[in-house]
Design a protein around this motif. Structure first.
Motif, mmCIF file in Angstrom:
data_model
loop_
_atom_site.group_PDB
_atom_site.id
_atom_site.type_symbol
_atom_site.label_atom_id
_atom_site.label_comp_id
_atom_site.label_asym_id
_atom_site.label_seq_id
_atom_site.Cartn_x
_atom_site.Cartn_y
_atom_site.Cartn_z
ATOM 1 N N MET A 65 13.231 -3.526 -7.751
ATOM 2 C CA MET A 65 14.180 -3.857 -6.680
ATOM 3 C C MET A 65 13.438 -3.907 -5.339
ATOM 4 O O MET A 65 12.581 -3.073 -5.065
ATOM 5 N N SER A 66 13.773 -4.871 -4.536
ATOM 6 C CA SER A 66 13.154 -5.011 -3.230
ATOM 7 C C SER A 66 13.516 -3.830 -2.336
ATOM 8 O O SER A 66 14.660 -3.385 -2.291
ATOM 9 N N LYS A 67 12.523 -3.312 -1.614
ATOM 10 C CA LYS A 67 12.788 -2.226 -0.688
ATOM 11 C C LYS A 67 13.511 -2.761 0.546
ATOM 12 O O LYS A 67 13.311 -3.889 0.967
ATOM 13 N N SER A 68 14.331 -1.926 1.147
ATOM 14 C CA SER A 68 15.053 -2.319 2.340
ATOM 15 C C SER A 68 14.112 -2.379 3.535
ATOM 16 O O SER A 68 12.976 -1.886 3.492
ATOM 17 N N LEU A 69 14.610 -2.964 4.620
ATOM 18 C CA LEU A 69 13.827 -3.055 5.838
ATOM 19 C C LEU A 69 13.409 -1.666 6.316
ATOM 20 O O LEU A 69 12.237 -1.447 6.653
ATOM 21 N N SER A 70 14.318 -0.721 6.336
ATOM 22 C CA SER A 70 13.996 0.623 6.813
ATOM 23 C C SER A 70 12.958 1.302 5.921
ATOM 24 O O SER A 70 12.065 2.004 6.413
ATOM 25 N N GLU A 71 13.054 1.085 4.617
ATOM 26 C CA GLU A 71 12.081 1.681 3.693
ATOM 27 C C GLU A 71 10.693 1.102 3.912
ATOM 28 O O GLU A 71 9.691 1.821 3.883
ATOM 29 N N ARG A 72 10.632 -0.182 4.146
ATOM 30 C CA ARG A 72 9.322 -0.813 4.355
ATOM 31 C C ARG A 72 8.688 -0.363 5.659
ATOM 32 O O ARG A 72 7.478 -0.122 5.726
ATOM 33 N N LEU A 73 9.504 -0.248 6.707
ATOM 34 C CA LEU A 73 8.959 0.183 7.990
ATOM 35 C C LEU A 73 8.537 1.646 7.936
ATOM 36 O O LEU A 73 7.586 2.047 8.613
ATOM 37 N N ALA B 172 5.101 1.343 6.132
ATOM 38 C CA ALA B 172 4.082 0.642 6.909
ATOM 39 C C ALA B 172 4.714 0.236 8.240
ATOM 40 O O ALA B 172 5.259 -0.864 8.358
ATOM 41 N N PRO B 173 4.673 1.110 9.245
ATOM 42 C CA PRO B 173 5.421 0.894 10.481
ATOM 43 C C PRO B 173 4.753 -0.067 11.464
ATOM 44 O O PRO B 173 4.527 0.258 12.628
ATOM 45 N N VAL B 174 4.483 -1.251 10.988
ATOM 46 C CA VAL B 174 3.853 -2.285 11.816
ATOM 47 C C VAL B 174 4.514 -3.623 11.494
ATOM 48 O O VAL B 174 4.663 -3.977 10.317
ATOM 49 N N VAL B 175 4.922 -4.350 12.536
ATOM 50 C CA VAL B 175 5.550 -5.662 12.370
ATOM 51 C C VAL B 175 4.678 -6.704 13.056
ATOM 52 O O VAL B 175 4.660 -6.798 14.288
ATOM 53 N N PRO B 176 3.927 -7.485 12.297
ATOM 54 C CA PRO B 176 3.086 -8.515 12.895
ATOM 55 C C PRO B 176 3.913 -9.705 13.380
ATOM 56 O O PRO B 176 4.960 -10.025 12.806
ATOM 57 N N LEU B 177 3.437 -10.338 14.445
ATOM 58 C CA LEU B 177 4.117 -11.497 15.000
ATOM 59 C C LEU B 177 3.375 -12.762 14.609
ATOM 60 O O LEU B 177 2.150 -12.836 14.693
ATOM 61 N N ILE B 178 4.136 -13.758 14.177
ATOM 62 C CA ILE B 178 3.576 -15.075 13.873
ATOM 63 C C ILE B 178 4.159 -16.078 14.850
ATOM 64 O O ILE B 178 5.371 -16.196 14.980
ATOM 65 N N LYS C 57 0.642 -19.467 5.110
ATOM 66 C CA LYS C 57 -0.617 -18.808 4.732
ATOM 67 C C LYS C 57 -0.853 -17.541 5.545
ATOM 68 O O LYS C 57 -1.378 -16.550 5.033
ATOM 69 N N THR C 58 -0.441 -17.558 6.801
ATOM 70 C CA THR C 58 -0.588 -16.368 7.639
ATOM 71 C C THR C 58 0.299 -15.240 7.116
ATOM 72 O O THR C 58 -0.131 -14.087 7.011
ATOM 73 N N ALA C 59 1.526 -15.570 6.759
ATOM 74 C CA ALA C 59 2.442 -14.568 6.218
ATOM 75 C C ALA C 59 1.903 -13.990 4.912
ATOM 76 O O ALA C 59 1.971 -12.773 4.674
ATOM 77 N N GLU C 60 1.380 -14.837 4.065
ATOM 78 C CA GLU C 60 0.832 -14.374 2.787
ATOM 79 C C GLU C 60 -0.391 -13.489 3.011
ATOM 80 O O GLU C 60 -0.588 -12.496 2.296
ATOM 81 N N ALA C 61 -1.202 -13.822 4.018
ATOM 82 C CA ALA C 61 -2.385 -13.005 4.324
ATOM 83 C C ALA C 61 -1.976 -11.631 4.825
ATOM 84 O O ALA C 61 -2.590 -10.612 4.476
ATOM 85 N N LEU C 62 -0.940 -11.577 5.634
ATOM 86 C CA LEU C 62 -0.428 -10.286 6.117
ATOM 87 C C LEU C 62 0.110 -9.455 4.963
ATOM 88 O O LEU C 62 -0.149 -8.247 4.877
ATOM 89 N N ALA C 63 0.869 -10.083 4.081
ATOM 90 C CA ALA C 63 1.415 -9.374 2.924
ATOM 91 C C ALA C 63 0.305 -8.833 2.034
ATOM 92 O O ALA C 63 0.406 -7.723 1.497
ATOM 93 N N ALA C 64 -0.772 -9.609 1.887
ATOM 94 C CA ALA C 64 -1.899 -9.155 1.073
ATOM 95 C C ALA C 64 -2.543 -7.911 1.660
ATOM 96 O O ALA C 64 -3.127 -7.099 0.937
ATOM 97 N N GLY C 65 -2.412 -7.746 2.970
ATOM 98 C CA GLY C 65 -2.948 -6.562 3.632
ATOM 99 C C GLY C 65 -1.970 -5.402 3.706
ATOM 100 O O GLY C 65 -2.302 -4.355 4.255
ATOM 101 N N GLY C 66 -0.777 -5.582 3.169
ATOM 102 C CA GLY C 66 0.182 -4.486 3.100
ATOM 103 C C GLY C 66 1.317 -4.545 4.095
ATOM 104 O O GLY C 66 2.119 -3.609 4.181
ATOM 105 N N LEU C 67 1.419 -5.657 4.851
ATOM 106 C CA LEU C 67 2.499 -5.794 5.833
ATOM 107 C C LEU C 67 3.465 -6.872 5.369
ATOM 108 O O LEU C 67 3.143 -8.067 5.396
ATOM 109 N N SER C 68 4.653 -6.461 4.950
ATOM 110 C CA SER C 68 5.602 -7.408 4.363
ATOM 111 C C SER C 68 6.837 -7.638 5.226
ATOM 112 O O SER C 68 7.760 -8.325 4.806
#
Length: 213
Positions: A1-9, A12-18, A28-39
């Motif tokens: 099951m997908s984790k909620s927004l609060s669970e993810r933050l 990993a309490p970082v929100v990258p800006l695109i 590709k930028t979003a996928e690269a961020l996700a690969a590094g652990g920021l979803s």
């Protein structure tokens, strides 16, 4: 099951800006961020085709992402990005009608605040989580500590001047929900397609945050 927004933050309490007009590069930028652990990704609406980039990420990006729209300035824009699939909305300032719309629609909303008056107004509207912007110019960590002693239920997302160098100071504060930042998606790396650099920066941010907490 997908984790909620609060669970993810929390994890990993970082929100990258695109901020990218080209849909392919945005994906590709979003996928690269996700690969590094920021979803949890914020796509900033600062250019004509930014919303198309957000839509492309939602439709095409691999990985289990939560994608929101940032730099939302009007109620009409909030409704438009929501119709495009935005899962949370961020504004540089507190606009009552956007807050009321998001609360009514049960959409996470993070309006920019930088004064005690703005935080109190957000609280009175029913918000308990806000953006602190621009963090470095608005008083940084000392200001957040002062806010937290008064607004004990509020949590903050400092953005603006946050970097790898000061990330630990911010996320160590119990009142900080997460930090937003564009340092994770440097324009020069995106322009030349160096997505491995973005993944590395994301991984470093995750490690810094984990150690600070």
């Amino acid at each position: 099951m997908s984790k909620s927004l609060s669970e993810r933050l929390a994890a990993a309490p970082v929100v990258p800006l695109i901020g990218e007009d080209d849909a392919g590069r945005a994906v590709k930028t979003a996928e690269a961020l996700a690969a590094g652990g920021l979803s949890v990704i914020e796509v900033v609406m600062r250019s004509p085709d930014a919303q198309k980039g957000m839509e492309a990420i939602l439709a095409e990006a691999t990985g289990d992402l939560i994608v929101g729209a940032g730099t939302v300035l009007t109620l009409d824009q909030a409704k438009s990005v929501r119709a495009s699939g935005a899962q949370f909305i961020v504004s540089p300032e507190l606009v009552d009608e956007i807050a009321e719309y998001c609360l009514a629609e049960n959409i996470p909303f993070y309006p920019g605040t930088m004064t005690a008056g703005e935080v109190q107004r957000a609280y009175a509207l029913g918000l308990r989580e806000v953006k602190f912007f621009p963090a470095s110019l608005a008083g940084g960590v000392p200001m957040l500590k002062a806010f937290s002693s008064v607004f004990r239920e509020m949590r903050f997302m400092p953005t603006g001047g946050v970097s790898a160098a000061n990330l630990a100071e911010f996320v160590a504060l119990p009142s900080v929900l997460a930090c937003g930042g564009s340092w994770l998606t440097p324009k020069e790396a995106v322009a030349i397609g160096d997505y491995s650099k973005i993944t590395t920066l994301a991984s470093e941010a995750v490690a810094i945050a984990a150690q600070a907490r």
